[in-house]
Design an enzyme around this catalytic site. Structure first.
Site, PDB file in Angstrom:
ATOM      1  N   TYR A  32       0.830  -1.202   0.000  1.00 52.25           N
ATOM      2  CA  TYR A  32       0.000   0.000   0.000  1.00 52.25           C
ATOM      3  C   TYR A  32       0.862   1.248   0.000  1.00 52.25           C
ATOM      4  CZ  TYR A  32       0.798   1.014   4.998  1.00 52.25           C
ATOM      5  OH  TYR A  32       1.363   1.340   6.205  1.00 52.25           O
ATOM      6  N   LYS A 146       6.506  -1.705   1.977  1.00 53.64           N
ATOM      7  CA  LYS A 146       5.290  -1.156   2.586  1.00 53.64           C
ATOM      8  C   LYS A 146       4.145  -2.140   2.376  1.00 53.64           C
ATOM      9  CE  LYS A 146       3.126   3.344   3.352  1.00 53.64           C
ATOM     10  NZ  LYS A 146       3.233   3.284   4.794  1.00 53.64           N
ATOM     11  N   GLU A 179      11.874   3.221  14.394  1.00 53.44           N
ATOM     12  CA  GLU A 179      10.868   4.155  13.858  1.00 53.44           C
ATOM     13  C   GLU A 179       9.597   3.999  14.665  1.00 53.44           C
ATOM     14  OE1 GLU A 179       9.675   3.229   9.814  1.00 53.44           O
ATOM     15  OE2 GLU A 179       9.830   1.081  10.173  1.00 53.44           O
ATOM     16  N   LEU A 204      11.040   1.795   7.203  1.00 51.77           N
ATOM     17  CA  LEU A 204      10.472   2.209   5.921  1.00 51.77           C
ATOM     18  C   LEU A 204      11.146   3.519   5.509  1.00 51.77           C
ATOM     19  CD1 LEU A 204       8.168   1.508   3.849  1.00 51.77           C
ATOM     20  CD2 LEU A 204       6.927   3.376   4.928  1.00 51.77           C
TER      21      LEU A 204
HETATM   22  N1  PDD Z   1       2.778   5.201   7.226  1.00 52.57           N
HETATM   23  N2  PDD Z   1       7.432   4.125   8.832  1.00 52.57           N
HETATM   24  C1  PDD Z   1       6.320   3.369   8.793  1.00 52.57           C
HETATM   25  C2  PDD Z   1       6.335   2.032   9.459  1.00 52.57           C
HETATM   26  C3  PDD Z   1       5.171   3.844   8.126  1.00 52.57           C
HETATM   27  O1  PDD Z   1       4.057   3.067   8.078  1.00 52.57           O
HETATM   28  C4  PDD Z   1       5.196   5.127   7.536  1.00 52.57           C
HETATM   29  C5  PDD Z   1       4.008   5.692   6.803  1.00 52.57           C
HETATM   30  C6  PDD Z   1       6.380   5.877   7.603  1.00 52.57           C
HETATM   31  C7  PDD Z   1       6.507   7.231   6.967  1.00 52.57           C
HETATM   32  O2  PDD Z   1       6.483   7.147   5.560  1.00 52.57           O
HETATM   33  P1  PDD Z   1       5.964   8.376   4.680  1.00 52.57           P
HETATM   34  O3  PDD Z   1       6.724   9.569   5.145  1.00 52.57           O
HETATM   35  O4  PDD Z   1       6.301   8.001   3.295  1.00 52.57           O
HETATM   36  O5  PDD Z   1       4.476   8.511   4.938  1.00 52.57           O
HETATM   37  C8  PDD Z   1       7.486   5.345   8.258  1.00 52.57           C
HETATM   38  C9  PDD Z   1       1.545   5.619   6.601  1.00 52.57           C
HETATM   39  C10 PDD Z   1       1.293   7.080   6.734  1.00 52.57           C
HETATM   40  C11 PDD Z   1       0.407   4.750   7.142  1.00 52.57           C
HETATM   41  O6  PDD Z   1       0.647   3.561   7.299  1.00 52.57           O
HETATM   42  O7  PDD Z   1      -0.687   5.253   7.374  1.00 52.57           O
END
Ligand code: PDD
Length: 296
Positions: A32, A146, A179, A204
């Site tokens: 996703y 992801k 994270e 991620l």
């Molecule tokens: N999550 N780390 C994890 C485990 C994440 O699920 C996300 C993003 C990030 C940040 O990635 P980005 O800056 O590209 O949004 C880091 C999304 C927002 C979610 O699962 O809703």
């Protein structure tokens, strides 16, 4: 009523359905993306498409649509929902097949789903702050992909809430903060160095993380991409998290202990402002879903 899109059809969100044989339902066999939308524009669209391609590749799911086709649907979804601020959710599953752990042979048609969420326009300063609780990182070894296999993230989130916090920081066995459950983790040391975990399979690679690193360099901040421990975070001057849904969100406590002076830190606020400013300016180094085809 929100409109979503699934397998070629726009329809009211509550009528969007997948089969009980869908491998996302049975095995979380899906990837996703969450793409921020600011003033009707996708933010860092190409980075999201590149990461999507990498996640599909990691799961050996053949990209079912070109990025141009995904882009057309995504834009139409924004238009139909009159979305100005918020985000797009995009999920691709391996498809529906009788339950068996190996991949369907021959491959089946992937399920593709998109929906949107409205949010208020981001303000001049962050809307909220986080109280973070450290938790053991119990996820698998490919957190750079992801995928929708997010059970360990969900359990950590709920554990953090049950412990009186608002979100977790996931900590490796050696004490390194990796994270958050759905965000990247940052600290600012007492001598002003901005620190975040380096890219590797244990985190991620956040699109927001990339934008913040670029802005930090423009602001001439000292930046280190290295592991920091939970104890170092406890001693930090500031901390914050980053994601496509929270942008730059200050962290004001860790395990019940105040960080810095217990409010949003100066560097965090500068980065938040620079971030929003970069969105307003339409500063998108990676604009365009169209010119990057995820299908080989
Ligand atoms: N999550 N780390 C994890 C485990 C994440 O699920 C996300 C993003 C990030 C940040 O990635 P980005 O800056 O590209 O949004 C880091 C999304 C927002 C979610 O699962 O809703």
């Amino acid at each position: 009523m929100l409109t979503s899109w699934i397998d070629g059809r726009y329809l009211p969100h509550r009528r969007a359905r997948v089969s009980v044989d869908d491998r996302a339902f049975l095995f979380a066999d899906a990837v996703y993306e969450v793409v921020a939308v600011y003033d009707g524009r996708f933010i860092d669209a190409r980075l999201h498409m590149e990461r999507l391609a990498n996640s599909l590749d990691g799961l050996r799911i053949a990209p079912p649509m070109t990025s141009r086709a995904l882009s057309l649907v995504a834009r139409e979804l924004l238009r139909r929902n009159r979305l100005r601020h918020g985000y797009l959710y995009l999920q691709i599953t391996r498809g529906s097949a009788p339950r068996w752990h190996g991949f369907p042979d021959p491959p089946v048609r992937a399920t593709v789903f998109m929906s949107v969420t409205h949010k208020p326009a981001p303000g001049e300063s962050p809307a909220r702050a986080d109280d973070v609780v450290s938790m053991p990182d119990e996820r698998w070894q490919r957190c750079d992909l992801k995928t929708t296999s997010l059970l360990a993230n969900c359990l950590a989130m709920q554990d953090a809430i049950d412990a009186g916090g608002s979100s977790p920081w996931l900590v490796a066995e050696d004490g390194t903060v990796r994270e958050g459950a759905s965000s990247n983790a940052w600290i600012v040391t007492r001598d002003g160095v901005l620190v975040t975990h380096p890219l590797c399979r244990n985190i991620l690679g956040g699109c927001t993380r990339g934008r913040i690193l670029r802005l930090a360099r423009e602001l001439q901040l000292r930046v280190e991409e290295r592991g920091f421990s939970r104890d170092e975070a406890g001693e930090a001057a500031e901390a914050f998290i980053s994601s496509s849904t929270s942008f730059v969100r200050p962290v004001v406590s860790l395990d019940g202990e105040v960080i810095g002076d217990g409010g949003a830190g100066e560097v965090s606020l500068r980065l938040y402002e620079a971030f929003i400013d970069s969105l307003r300016r339409g500063d998108d180094l990676t604009s365009g879903l169209d010119d990057n085809d995820i299908r080989h």
